[in-house]
Design a protein around this motif. Structure first.
Motif, PDB file in Angstrom:
ATOM      1  N   THR A  21       0.833  -1.199   0.000  1.00 55.94           N
ATOM      2  CA  THR A  21       0.000   0.000   0.000  1.00 55.94           C
ATOM      3  C   THR A  21       0.866   1.246   0.000  1.00 55.94           C
ATOM      4  O   THR A  21       0.591   2.203  -0.713  1.00 55.94           O
ATOM      5  CB  THR A  21      -0.935   0.003   1.226  1.00 55.94           C
ATOM      6  N   GLY A  22       1.929   1.248   0.794  1.00 52.53           N
ATOM      7  CA  GLY A  22       2.817   2.400   0.852  1.00 52.53           C
ATOM      8  C   GLY A  22       3.516   2.643  -0.470  1.00 52.53           C
ATOM      9  O   GLY A  22       3.696   3.786  -0.889  1.00 52.53           O
ATOM     10  N   MET A  23       3.925   1.579  -1.131  1.00 49.76           N
ATOM     11  CA  MET A  23       4.605   1.710  -2.418  1.00 49.76           C
ATOM     12  C   MET A  23       3.644   2.278  -3.460  1.00 49.76           C
ATOM     13  O   MET A  23       4.023   3.169  -4.232  1.00 49.76           O
ATOM     14  CB  MET A  23       5.126   0.352  -2.884  1.00 49.76           C
ATOM     15  N   VAL A  24       2.409   1.794  -3.482  1.00 52.88           N
ATOM     16  CA  VAL A  24       1.421   2.292  -4.437  1.00 52.88           C
ATOM     17  C   VAL A  24       1.168   3.773  -4.194  1.00 52.88           C
ATOM     18  O   VAL A  24       1.107   4.572  -5.132  1.00 52.88           O
ATOM     19  CB  VAL A  24       0.108   1.483  -4.330  1.00 52.88           C
ATOM     20  N   ARG A  25       1.071   4.159  -2.921  1.00 50.51           N
ATOM     21  CA  ARG A  25       0.829   5.560  -2.584  1.00 50.51           C
ATOM     22  C   ARG A  25       1.988   6.436  -3.055  1.00 50.51           C
ATOM     23  O   ARG A  25       1.783   7.525  -3.580  1.00 50.51           O
ATOM     24  CB  ARG A  25       0.662   5.696  -1.063  1.00 50.51           C
ATOM     25  N   ARG A  26       3.225   5.943  -2.900  1.00 49.88           N
ATOM     26  CA  ARG A  26       4.407   6.704  -3.324  1.00 49.88           C
ATOM     27  C   ARG A  26       4.415   6.865  -4.840  1.00 49.88           C
ATOM     28  O   ARG A  26       4.675   7.952  -5.365  1.00 49.88           O
ATOM     29  CB  ARG A  26       5.676   5.993  -2.860  1.00 49.88           C
ATOM     30  N   VAL A  27       4.113   5.785  -5.567  1.00 51.54           N
ATOM     31  CA  VAL A  27       4.101   5.850  -7.034  1.00 51.54           C
ATOM     32  C   VAL A  27       3.022   6.814  -7.512  1.00 51.54           C
ATOM     33  O   VAL A  27       3.246   7.610  -8.432  1.00 51.54           O
ATOM     34  CB  VAL A  27       3.892   4.437  -7.625  1.00 51.54           C
ATOM     35  N   LEU A  28       1.845   6.770  -6.894  1.00 50.40           N
ATOM     36  CA  LEU A  28       0.777   7.686  -7.291  1.00 50.40           C
ATOM     37  C   LEU A  28       1.156   9.132  -7.013  1.00 50.40           C
ATOM     38  O   LEU A  28       0.847  10.025  -7.797  1.00 50.40           O
ATOM     39  CB  LEU A  28      -0.523   7.331  -6.557  1.00 50.40           C
ATOM     40  N   GLY A  29       1.825   9.382  -5.887  1.00 52.56           N
ATOM     41  CA  GLY A  29       2.259  10.739  -5.549  1.00 52.56           C
ATOM     42  C   GLY A  29       3.266  11.265  -6.551  1.00 52.56           C
ATOM     43  O   GLY A  29       3.157  12.416  -7.010  1.00 52.56           O
ATOM     44  N   ILE A  30       4.238  10.441  -6.916  1.00 53.53           N
ATOM     45  CA  ILE A  30       5.250  10.848  -7.899  1.00 53.53           C
ATOM     46  C   ILE A  30       4.590  11.100  -9.250  1.00 53.53           C
ATOM     47  O   ILE A  30       4.896  12.086  -9.932  1.00 53.53           O
ATOM     48  CB  ILE A  30       6.363   9.787  -8.002  1.00 53.53           C
ATOM     49  N   SER A  31       3.659  10.240  -9.636  1.00 59.29           N
ATOM     50  CA  SER A  31       2.957  10.413 -10.911  1.00 59.29           C
ATOM     51  C   SER A  31       2.179  11.722 -10.931  1.00 59.29           C
ATOM     52  O   SER A  31       2.184  12.442 -11.931  1.00 59.29           O
ATOM     53  CB  SER A  31       2.006   9.244 -11.163  1.00 59.29           C
ATOM     54  N   LEU A  32       1.521  12.046  -9.831  1.00 59.03           N
ATOM     55  CA  LEU A  32       0.752  13.281  -9.753  1.00 59.03           C
ATOM     56  C   LEU A  32       1.664  14.491  -9.921  1.00 59.03           C
ATOM     57  O   LEU A  32       1.338  15.427 -10.653  1.00 59.03           O
ATOM     58  CB  LEU A  32       0.009  13.345  -8.412  1.00 59.03           C
ATOM     59  N   VAL A  33       2.810  14.474  -9.258  1.00 55.08           N
ATOM     60  CA  VAL A  33       3.765  15.581  -9.375  1.00 55.08           C
ATOM     61  C   VAL A  33       4.233  15.725 -10.818  1.00 55.08           C
ATOM     62  O   VAL A  33       4.290  16.841 -11.363  1.00 55.08           O
ATOM     63  CB  VAL A  33       4.960  15.368  -8.414  1.00 55.08           C
ATOM     64  N   LEU A  34       4.556  14.607 -11.470  1.00 56.91           N
ATOM     65  CA  LEU A  34       5.014  14.667 -12.857  1.00 56.91           C
ATOM     66  C   LEU A  34       3.934  15.203 -13.793  1.00 56.91           C
ATOM     67  O   LEU A  34       4.227  15.974 -14.713  1.00 56.91           O
ATOM     68  CB  LEU A  34       5.472  13.283 -13.316  1.00 56.91           C
ATOM     69  N   VAL A  35       2.692  14.826 -13.558  1.00 60.62           N
ATOM     70  CA  VAL A  35       1.588  15.311 -14.396  1.00 60.62           C
ATOM     71  C   VAL A  35       1.420  16.818 -14.217  1.00 60.62           C
ATOM     72  O   VAL A  35       1.266  17.561 -15.189  1.00 60.62           O
ATOM     73  CB  VAL A  35       0.277  14.559 -14.057  1.00 60.62           C
ATOM     74  N   VAL A  36       1.473  17.298 -12.970  1.00 65.33           N
ATOM     75  CA  VAL A  36       1.323  18.732 -12.712  1.00 65.33           C
ATOM     76  C   VAL A  36       2.465  19.500 -13.365  1.00 65.33           C
ATOM     77  O   VAL A  36       2.237  20.536 -14.008  1.00 65.33           O
ATOM     78  CB  VAL A  36       1.257  19.001 -11.185  1.00 65.33           C
ATOM     79  N   VAL A  37       3.697  19.021 -13.236  1.00 67.86           N
ATOM     80  CA  VAL A  37       4.842  19.682 -13.873  1.00 67.86           C
ATOM     81  C   VAL A  37       4.663  19.692 -15.385  1.00 67.86           C
ATOM     82  O   VAL A  37       4.915  20.716 -16.042  1.00 67.86           O
ATOM     83  CB  VAL A  37       6.165  18.979 -13.461  1.00 67.86           C
ATOM     84  N   GLY A  38       4.202  18.597 -15.953  1.00 65.21           N
ATOM     85  CA  GLY A  38       3.971  18.540 -17.393  1.00 65.21           C
ATOM     86  C   GLY A  38       2.928  19.553 -17.848  1.00 65.21           C
ATOM     87  O   GLY A  38       3.107  20.224 -18.869  1.00 65.21           O
ATOM     88  N   PHE A  39       1.838  19.677 -17.101  1.00 64.41           N
ATOM     89  CA  PHE A  39       0.817  20.666 -17.449  1.00 64.41           C
ATOM     90  C   PHE A  39       1.361  22.084 -17.350  1.00 64.41           C
ATOM     91  O   PHE A  39       1.070  22.927 -18.195  1.00 64.41           O
ATOM     92  CB  PHE A  39      -0.413  20.518 -16.542  1.00 64.41           C
TER      93      PHE A  39
END
Length: 48
Positions: A21-39
Motif C-alpha cells: 500500500t505504501g509503495m502504491v501511494r508513493r508511485v501515485l504521488g510521484i505520478s501526480l507531481v510529474l503530471v502537474v509539472v507537465g501541465f
C-alpha cells in the motif's frame, strides 16, 4: 482445552505490514507531481 484457531486469515498486504500500500501511494504521488509539472510546462510553452 486447546486454543481456538483465529478466524481471520491475513492478506498479503497485511502480512507485509502495508508495504504494498505504501509503495502504491508513493508511485501515485510521484505520478501526480510529474503530471502537474507537465501541465505547467505545456501551459508556459503555449503562452510564449
Amino acid at each position: 482445552m486447546e486454543p481456538k484457531e483465529p478466524n481471520h486469515t491475513m492478506t498479503a498486504t497485511e502480512a507485509r505490514s502495508g508495504q504494498k500500500t505504501g509503495m502504491v501511494r508513493r508511485v501515485l504521488g510521484i505520478s501526480l507531481v510529474l503530471v502537474v509539472v507537465g501541465f505547467l510546462v505545456a501551459w508556459f510553452a503555449t503562452r510564449i
